[in-house]
Enzyme design. Structure first.
Site, PDB file in Angstrom:
ATOM      1  N   HIS A  65       3.308  14.699   0.331  1.00  0.00           N
ATOM      2  CA  HIS A  65       2.557  15.517  -0.545  1.00  0.00           C
ATOM      3  C   HIS A  65       4.013  16.691  -0.432  1.00  0.00           C
ATOM      4  O   HIS A  65       4.907  16.998   0.198  1.00  0.00           O
ATOM      5  CB  HIS A  65       1.946  15.601   0.752  1.00  0.00           C
ATOM      6  CG  HIS A  65       0.137  14.936   0.464  1.00  0.00           C
ATOM      7  ND1 HIS A  65      -0.576  15.489  -0.242  1.00  0.00           N
ATOM      8  CD2 HIS A  65       0.196  14.397   2.195  1.00  0.00           C
ATOM      9  CE1 HIS A  65      -1.245  13.719  -0.158  1.00  0.00           C
ATOM     10  NE2 HIS A  65      -1.418  13.844   1.249  1.00  0.00           N
ATOM     11  N   ASP A 108       0.812   3.145   4.145  1.00  0.00           N
ATOM     12  CA  ASP A 108       0.258   4.015   3.301  1.00  0.00           C
ATOM     13  C   ASP A 108       1.201   5.314   3.145  1.00  0.00           C
ATOM     14  O   ASP A 108       0.766   6.137   3.227  1.00  0.00           O
ATOM     15  CB  ASP A 108      -0.630   4.437   3.808  1.00  0.00           C
ATOM     16  CG  ASP A 108      -1.587   4.884   3.332  1.00  0.00           C
ATOM     17  OD1 ASP A 108      -1.373   5.897   2.348  1.00  0.00           O
ATOM     18  OD2 ASP A 108      -2.306   5.402   4.327  1.00  0.00           O
ATOM     19  N   HIS A 133       0.724  -0.897   0.178  1.00  0.00           N
ATOM     20  CA  HIS A 133      -0.268   0.015   0.140  1.00  0.00           C
ATOM     21  C   HIS A 133       0.364   1.130   0.052  1.00  0.00           C
ATOM     22  O   HIS A 133       1.353   2.274   1.040  1.00  0.00           O
ATOM     23  CB  HIS A 133      -0.430  -0.357   1.098  1.00  0.00           C
ATOM     24  CG  HIS A 133      -1.812   1.156   1.559  1.00  0.00           C
ATOM     25  ND1 HIS A 133      -3.004   1.031   1.453  1.00  0.00           N
ATOM     26  CD2 HIS A 133      -1.760   2.291   0.918  1.00  0.00           C
ATOM     27  CE1 HIS A 133      -4.193   1.938   1.439  1.00  0.00           C
ATOM     28  NE2 HIS A 133      -3.067   2.991   0.715  1.00  0.00           N
TER      29      HIS A 133
HETATM   30 ZN   LIG Z   1      -7.138   4.745   1.814  1.00  0.00          ZN
END
Ligand SMILES: [Zn+2]
Length: 417
Positions: free
Chosen positions: A301, A297, A53
């Site tokens: 940014h 995850d 992920h």
């Molecule tokens: Zn998510």
């Protein structure tokens, strides 16, 4: 090309040498014919880690991260395989985007990149994406991550259609009708005046997906679980034979919503950091096997997206370069889980759920490995990261488990200098 790694410490093996020939683990050969002999000085050698992920942001948001910088960050974290979520621009909802990502990743050649395709066109929950064509192009799973697969009707369609193609569905669990907030809803959000996201937002969707999976007999994988209630339902579902698997992230067992008190947006992600009770429940669920995988995850940014008011900042933190060290320092070192168990969470289980065939270290397997220093403390510094993102909550943390060397297919992809 023949390489020998000497003075290795392996998990569950007394061997101290590793032989690699033409990118694969090989039988012992004479040191005299080796092209390279690497002395790893007693450090621990593990199979290359698998992160199912991550967000690499390419195509479309290369100012946040691109496949080259994301791959370099993965290699620095000891990862040799990663799965990229489809919320790029254009969205990875068709075969052309899938092929483009794979081509670029192969050119970079620092980590094996397995794209995940969108469930719905443009990440919406209306029209199915080209799941069959994307599978032919190389996707390993389906997800609308960043967003939930929003309605039960569409989730049913996605599960049935994907199961025809034998492709797993991973869902970001969020009921959008009650999730309009910037952090966990609770005492801390009330005291600092930030609108909260209740645990119920996540729990309701987890319940729905368990119910659909059980009703249809089709597996479902629950993304980044952060709540005690969600984990309780997954534990109960597994016990009665529902084909549900799940993942969590290092920040959910190392941090709580208390960290949001000073409005630092590097503690803002979705699902949000929860309470101490939830954090302890995540650790318990890792211990008892409810949690199948630990993922990052990884969500880089640009600082312009983060250096704004807390409520307006974008969700997500980078994770690839701190994940193993956090897991080792907070789970293995204090004796909560063994190193074998950590390898299940960070390598074998994600590989099995997505049928990637990774994690093997037998003769003939691809020589994917990572060498870690488990004995010496180091300071994790955001300015040394290879990711373009600087949005980490772990800057300055003292950790164990620094990556010393990563090899993918026998090729060095990262070396500590
Ligand atoms: Zn998510």
């Amino acid at each position: 090309m023949k390489t020998i790694l000497k003075n290795c410490k392996l998990v569950n093996s007394d061997k101290t040498e590793i032989y690699i020939e033409d990118g694969k683990f090989a039988d012992k050969f004479d040191e005299k014919i080796a092209d390279e002999v690497i002395d790893v000085n007693g450090r621990t050698v593990l199979p290359g880690l698998v992160d199912m992920h991550v967000h690499f942001r390419e195509p479309g948001y290369e100012y946040k991260e691109n496949i080259a910088t994301g791959s370099a960050a993965a290699a620095r974290g000891g990862f040799t395989s990663v799965c990229t979520m489809p919320n790029t621009n254009p969205v990875c909802d068709n075969a052309a985007v899938v092929s483009g990502i794979i081509k670029k990743a192969n050119e970079v050649g620092l980590v094996r990149v397995y794209p995940i395709g969108a469930a719905g066109k443009n990440l919406e929950s209306n029209e199915l994406a080209e799941i069959g064509l994307m599978k032919e192009a190389g996707i390993v799973a389906i997800s609308n991550d960043g967003k939930p697969i929003a309605t039960s009707g569409f989730m049913r369609k996605v599960l049935e259609y994907s199961s025809d193609f034998d492709i797993p569905v991973l869902n970001h669990e969020e009921d959008l009708t009650i999730s309009d907030g910037a952090m966990n809803e609770g005492e801390v959000s009330t005291s600092i005046g930030i609108r909260g996201v209740p645990t119920a937002s996540e729990d309701i969707m987890i319940a729905r997906d368990i119910i659909l999976s059980e009703y249809l007999g089709i597996p479902v994988h629950i993304c980044h679980v952060s709540t005690k209630g969600g984990l309780r339902m997954i534990r109960e579902a597994k016990a009665r034979g529902v084909k549900v698997t799940c993942e969590t992230c290092p920040h959910y067992f190392t941090l709580t919503d208390k960290s949001c008190e000073n409005y630092d947006t590097n503690f803002k992600m979705h699902p949000p950091l929860r309470t101490e009770e939830d954090r302890l429940a995540v650790i318990e669920a890792i211990k008892d096997g409810t949690v199948d995988c630990i993922v990052t995850d990884h969500a880089p940014h640009h600082q312009d997206d983060k250096e704004v008011e807390f409520s307006h900042a974008l969700n997500g933190i980078v994770g690839l370069e701190s994940s193993f060290a956090l897991c080792y320092t907070y789970l293995v070192k204090p004796g909560i889980i063994t190193m074998e168990k950590l390898l299940e969470l960070m390598c074998y289980n994600p590989s099995n759920i997505l049928k990637l065939g990774r994690g093997g270290m037998n003769v003939g397997d691809d020589a994917d490995l990572a060498v870690f220093d488990l004995d010496n403390e180091f300071v994790f510094e955001k300015d040394k990261m290879l990711s373009k993102g600087r949005n980490t909550p772990f800057d300055g943390w003292k950790l164990y488990g620094q990556t010393v060397l990563t090899m993918m297919g026998g090729k060095k992809t990262y070396e500590l200098r």
